[in-house]
Structures are given as structure tokens and as C-alpha cells.
Design an enzyme around this catalytic site. Structure first.
Site, short mmCIF file in Angstrom:
data_model
loop_
_atom_site.label_atom_id
_atom_site.label_comp_id
_atom_site.label_asym_id
_atom_site.label_seq_id
_atom_site.Cartn_x
_atom_site.Cartn_y
_atom_site.Cartn_z
N ALA A 127 -38.16 -24.48 17.68
CA ALA A 127 -39.11 -24.70 18.80
C ALA A 127 -40.45 -24.05 18.44
O ALA A 127 -40.54 -23.30 17.47
CB ALA A 127 -38.56 -24.06 20.07
N LYS A 128 -41.45 -24.34 19.18
CA LYS A 128 -42.76 -23.69 19.02
C LYS A 128 -43.55 -23.95 20.29
O LYS A 128 -43.29 -24.92 21.00
CB LYS A 128 -43.51 -24.29 17.83
CG LYS A 128 -44.53 -23.37 17.23
CD LYS A 128 -43.90 -22.43 16.22
CE LYS A 128 -44.90 -21.53 15.56
NZ LYS A 128 -44.30 -20.83 14.41
#
Ligand code: NAD
Length: 453
Positions: free
Chosen positions: A138-139
Site C-alpha cells: 500500500a502507499k
């Protein structure tokens, strides 16, 4: 009622979870090394396609991995010091959670865009799969220029962003960490806000909602330097393979934040001096080598290398032309294009930053025979120690630095060996090898689990 500044805010409702298929074409606003638009996510998808062929990835797995599972965009108001309210835009892109909870940094940057976060989230999936740690990718972050904020504003933005994300993050679901423009203090604010949103009996079970926290608030020994430490382990492994004595060698480092400054410091302990560096304010050089401690202190106090007296100012072009043994990009993506790749006069590039070489630059580096230790491998020490922090939080433990360092060293060296072997075996670059190993792990897990229902 207070005034609301809605500059830069699009029409989405809050929060919006957009199915990928309905997304409009993405726009890219990355700070680029030239004037062209840079499609970072497309670049990462192309690498995926190249590696997919090497490992014979089934088409449906390729298609699942080519897009993030969730793209969360939130808009939230924050009270600024001048008494006005201002709207901000935040993102959390959850690429894949097949191998474990979503995991990846939060970036606070003025050019933050959906396209960048999709690319960076995807790379987190590859990193965790390659490193064999039980996390997905994720980011996220906020589109904001942190240099224009007071500490109080930064805290309110962080807390309000955390509130807007709600239960889209959590210690068993999605675990953010620091990235460009964020640090341990910001992680602690997120943890505290998140803890205060749950039932008070559950508060202490939430400590692992973020990693990269301060030591007093549940952080891990060795996390702050972990990404740089991983970069340096890769460099020492490469040096061993190439009978390259690091003692007395030189490095140039782009970016002098967390990754850049710790890399300079750790390299200096191996006898490698950093003779040129630069950040968003400009570049500097000194033939004697920078004192990494002093320069890092200057950056902590002033927010950049600007005004540091221990070096002469140089242009960006002069920085890239500086003859040295190793180049460590440790700033942002798309910094090494065709021009920079021609200018570079080094024996090795180790990517501390994510995506610093663009494909055109990488092609020229390959033609010139300059090896690149790719981001997915080189900077994975950060997420590895984040995993150790998360485990310590779950078990209410506090590991000594020696234990963290020893585990990280074993992991990094093992990953380096596997990537290097895969590259030789398949006749591909280290980058495609790192992707290939990650994809093999994901391919096996999808084959064993099947697709629900
Ligand atoms: P940071 O905010 O601490 O430092 C970023 C540095 O890059 C600063 O010196 C900044 O001035 C410089 N910079 C920004 N824009 C620039 C530009 N246009 N030109 C030149 N310099 C510029 O961030 P960080 O945590 O050190 O992250 C640096 C890179 O490493 C990023 O690509 C990040 O995604 C990657 N990374 C970080 C971690 C981590 O644990 N912090 C882990 C893996 C990868």
C-alpha cells in the site's frame, strides 16, 4: 462560520473508494528531471509485464496485480494558524493483501498524485513478497508542501487525515509508515489519533497501526536507519561479488533526508566518503567528503542542505557528472533520465529511492555497463524492520538493536543472493529478477488459494 479554502480540491465526495475500472485517466505531476510528464504507474506496470513473461505468470494473476485493489481518496478540512479552514486531499492506495495486511509509507509532498501512489503501492507488494515478510502493499499520503506548515498545522493535518481514513487502516488491515515528508513524530500522531477512535478497552492493541514510531511510543531500535542499512548491505554484497574494496572509495547521494543521510553515515563507517549531495534546494560538493553527522544535523535544523558551509554549491548537471564510485539516489522518482544516465561517472548505482531511474535512463545505464541495484531490493530494509516493529508491538516486546540489525543483515543478504542468482539464471537485469522472485511467491499463493468464491 469559518472560511474554507478549497484550492486544488476536486469534486469527489468524502471518503471515496473508487473501483479501478471507473477511474478517469490519471494525471501526473511528479517533479521531473525534464519537462515531460512522467507516468510512473505505467512504468511499474511495464516492469510487471516483463517479469510476468519470465516467470510464466498466469494472465488472470497478471491482471489482478496490474491494478490496486482499493483506491481511497479523502478530502478533509483543517484549521490553519491564520484562523481559516483549508481543504486537503489525502490518498491511501491498497494494492494487494494476499500475503498479509497492506503495508506501505505515507508521503506528504506538494506533487503527490494518484498515479504516484498507485506505482509506489504496487512496488510495496513486490518488496514484501521478495523479502518474504507477511505483508501486502500500500502507499498513501497528502498533497501538501510541508515546508510551508507550522508544526501545529502539520499535526492537525495528520490527525484529520487519520480520522478521514477511519478503519481503512488498522494493525491487522493496513499499516502505514514514514516516507518522503513524514517521520516518527507524524507516525506517533497517527497512532494516537487512531487509538482515540476505538473503544478504550482496545486502545493498546492498536499500537501497531503504524510503524516507524519513536522508541518511547512503540518504535523499534534500528528502524530509523533501516532503509539506509539495507542499501549498504546490498552495496557490500555487490562489492564482495566484484572484489571491490570499499575502503577509500567515494559516493554521491541525491536527497539528504532519512535514507540519504543515514546512507552517508553508514558508508562513512566503511571508509566511503560522500563527496557530493543535493536536495530540493540545490547541490553541493566537497573533495574531502562531507561530515555526515554535521550535515544531517544541519538538515534537521533547517529542513534542507541549503546554507551548509562545508561544501561548494554546484549545479544539478555538475552533481550528476561528479566522478565517484557509487551513486545512491535517495530523493524521489524519475531523476535519472537519458541526460543524467550519460553524465553519471560511477561504477554502481544503488536505488535508495523508489523509481529514481526512468526506463530511458536505465537503458543507457545498461548500455554503459553501469549496474543498478533496484529499489525493490535495495530499499526494502525499511519495510523489513517495520515488520519487526509490528511483531514487537503484537508481542509487547522490545528487541535490542543487535537483534534487529542481525536479522536485517541476514534478510538483506539472502534477498541479494536470491536476486543475483535469479538474474544470472534467467539472463535478466537485477530489477526484473527482483520482480520475478516477488511474482513467483504471489503466483504460488494464488495457485494454492484459488480465487474466491
Ligand atoms: P525524506 O523526506 O526524509 O527525504 C527526501 C529527500 O529528497 C530530501 O532531502 C528532499 O529534499 C529530497 N528531494 C525531494 N524532492 C527532490 C527533488 N526534486 N530533487 C532533489 N532532491 C529532492 O524521505 P526519505 O524517507 O529519505 O525517502 C527518500 C526516498 O526513499 C523516497 O523515494 C522514498 O520512497 C524511498 N524510501 C524511503 C523509505 C523510508 O523508510 N523512509 C523506505 C523505502 C524507500
Amino acid at each position: 462560520m469559518s472560511e474554507v479554502d478549497t484550492t486544488n480540491v476536486a469534486e469527489e465526495k468524502t471518503p471515496v473508494i473508487e473501483p479501478t475500472s471507473e477511474l478517469p485517466p490519471t494525471s501526473t505531476e511528479v517533479s521531473v528531471s525534464n519537462d515531460e510528464k512522467y507516468e510512473f504507474f505505467k512504468v511499474i506496470q511495464d516492469y510487471l509485464d516483463q517479469a510476468a513473461k519470465v516467470v510464466d505468470l498466469p494472465e488472470h494473476v497478471r491482471d489482478m496485480l496490474a491494478q490496486p485493489k482499493n483506491e481511497i481518496i479523502v478530502h478533509f478540512p483543517v484549521a490553519m494558524d491564520n484562523g481559516k479552514m483549508k481543504m486537503f486531499k489525502g490518498y491511501r492506495i491498497q494494492h494487494n493483501n494476499l500475503l498479509g495486511p497492506y503495508k506501505g509509507g505515507l508521503r506528504f509532498h506538494r506533487t503527490a498524485s494518484l498515479d504516484d501512489f498507485k506505482a509506489l503501492a504496487t512496488m510495496m507488494t513486490w518488496k514484501c513478497a521478495l523479502m518474504q515478510i507477511p505483508f501486502g502493499g500500500a502507499k498513501g499520503g497528502v498533497k501538501v508542501d510541508v515546508s510551508k506548515l507550522s508544526d501545529a498545522e502539520l499535526m492537525r493535518i495528520t490527525r484529520r487525515f487519520t480520522h478521514a481514513l477511519g478503519n481503512n487502516i488498522g494493525p491487522e488491515y493496513d499499516i502505514p509508515a514514514p516516507d518522503v515528508g513524514t517521520n516518527a513524530q507524524i507516525m506517533v500522531w497517527i497512532m494516537d489519533t487512531f487509538m482515540n477512535q476505538v473503544d478504550h478497552t482496545q486502545k493498546n492493541a492498536q499500537r501497531g497501526v503504524v510503524t516507524g514510531k519513536s522508541l518511547t511510543c512503540g518504535g523499534s531500535q534500528g528502524r530509523e536507519k533501516a532503509t539506509a542499512q539495507g542499501v549498504v548491505h546490498c552495496i557490500t554484497e555487490w562489492a564482495k561479488d566484484n572484489r571491490f574494496d570499499l575502503e577509500g572509495k567515494t559516493a554521491i547521494i541525491q536527497g539528504f533526508g532519512n535514507v540519504g543521510s543515514f546512507t552517508a553515515l553508514l558508508l562513512s563507517r566503511l571508509g566511503v566518503s560522500t563527496i557530493a549531495t543535493g536536495d530540493h534546494t540545490g547541490y553541493m560538493r566537497t573533495s574531502e567528503g562531507f561530515n555526515a553527522h554535521k550535515l544531517a544535523d544541519h538538515v534537521k535544523k533547517n529542513g534542507s542542505i541549503k546554507g551548509y558551509v562545508g561544501g561548494e554549491s554546484i549545479s544539478r548537471e555538475e552533481f550528476f557528472s561528479t566522478k565517484a564510485d557509487i551513486f545512491i539516489p535517495a530523493a524521489i522518482e524519475n531523476q535519472i533520465g537519458e541526460v543524467e544516465a550519460q553524465l553519471l561517472d560511477v561504477a554502481l548505482i544503488a536505488e535508495g529511492a523508489n523509481g529514481p531511474c526512468n526506463p530511458a535512463g536505465e537503458r543507457i545505464l545498461a548500455e554503459r555497463g553501469i549496474p543498478v541495484i533496484p529499489d525493490v531490493l535495495a530499499n526494502s530494509g525499511g519495510v523489513t524492520v517495520s515488520y519487526y516493529e509490528w511483531v514487537q508491538n503484537l508481542r509487547s516486546e522490545n528487541w535490542p538493536l543487535e537483534k534487529v540489525d542481525a536479522r536485517l543483515e541476514t534478510k538483506m543478504k539472502d534477498a541479494y543472493r536470491r536476486v543475483s542468482f535469479f538474474a544470472q539464471e534467467h539472463g535478466v537485469s537485477l530489477r526484473i529478477a527482483a520482480y520475478g522472485l516477488a511474482l513467483e511467491a504471489l503466483k504460488t499463493a494464488y495457485a494454492e488459494r484459488g480465487i474466491f468464491p
